[in-house]
Design an enzyme around this catalytic site. Sequence first.
Site, PDB file in Angstrom:
ATOM      1  CG  ASP A 200      -2.180  -0.727   1.069  1.00 27.37           C
ATOM      2  OD1 ASP A 200      -2.483  -1.103  -0.071  1.00 27.37           O
ATOM      3  OD2 ASP A 200      -2.882  -0.934   2.079  1.00 27.37           O
ATOM      4  CE  LYS A 222       2.704   4.130  -9.512  1.00 29.41           C
ATOM      5  NZ  LYS A 222       4.132   4.453  -9.748  1.00 29.41           N
TER       6      LYS A 222
END
Length: 410
Positions: A200, A222
């Site tokens: 994270d 992403k």
Amino acid sequence: MAEHPAYPVGLRLTGRRVVVLGGGQVAQRRLPALIAAGADILLVSPAATPSVEAMADAGEITWERRPYAEGDLADAWYALIATSDHEANTRASTEAERHRVWCVRSDDANAATAWTPATGHSEGVTVAILTTDTKSRDPRHTAAIRDAVVEGLRDGTLVAPHHRTRTPGVALVGGGPGDPDLITVRGRRLLAEADVVIADRLGPRDLLAELPPHVEVIDAAKIPYGRYMAQEAINNALIEHAKQGKSVVRLKGGDPFVFGRGMEEAQALAEAGIPCTVVPGISSSISVPGAAGIPVTHRGVAHEFTVVSGHVAPDDERSLVDWPSLAKLTGTLVILMGVDKIGKIAETLVAHGKPADTPVALVQEGTTAAQRRVDATLATVAETVREQEVKPPAVIVIGEVVNVGPQTSA
């Protein structure tokens, strides 16, 4: 005989009689390991420390409140001699020699038939360090070596490869509030053993730089989402990598189950039949205020604290928070993910009875080198956030504890 080094061996004492003479500090240190080994322990001593007495009261050991007497070691497999009476210790060790009982002496190691190594434990492995030079035994040096080895195994700086097949799976690891030193020992070790790390944004980023080159690091923000929501994509990535036989670490900020959606990931893994280990982390709700000098509770000031997610405004129909009730509490209110909603939150709390001059502190980037604290009140916090350009991540503390400092007496 003393010229030769000791022969290291692991004693299996489950159900076997162990006699401990003396109930002082030496016994207090050694008894827990003997209890953990499952030994049938007899303590012989006229007195004992409160901790040793508690072991007897709990039924973990049998305590005979008397001095050592000839014959106490007759049926023992192992003996720890640690009384303050040197003459009694000598008689006891003579008896141990006669009955072929391995015997440790706290007052004269050279007169003993066994030595206790400096031991430590790390995930199913016991590290035991003995001095081989019988003429210059240095317990502090031995303990320092033990500590260095155990610490290396725990934090991953000393990596011993597994030669047996590892069971693939996922570990949901709470990385703590940001400072890489605040991850748990187990979390750091699992990171060192991982094949894939899905991290994270709020996870401790500095830890990623320590990973070996072969470890695949994936930024959760992403992951290609395609037709999935972000959380579904993360769940799928965890499952796919684990099904490839890899050890996967899901590195999350704070604790996985405190506004971290950790249970959603655990449920998805369970449905896919993927083994999952949960490693709790230090929650920013407590640690970040503490790092800024704010206790979430304090005697005479706050007897409770409440942690609330502020990512949904009080007037949003999706909100599950009972803000009117929170306004009536006298304790500490800690708000996570609420920087951009703090104006509306403060307005709502005041509207439902919270005094407008209630202290507020915002701690940005807590526990990191960029940490800063901004103080305000409920009446001024919205404007203060704008003027001071407070940005997420920041923990918001509301209550009188904000004004409690080291100089405040209880």
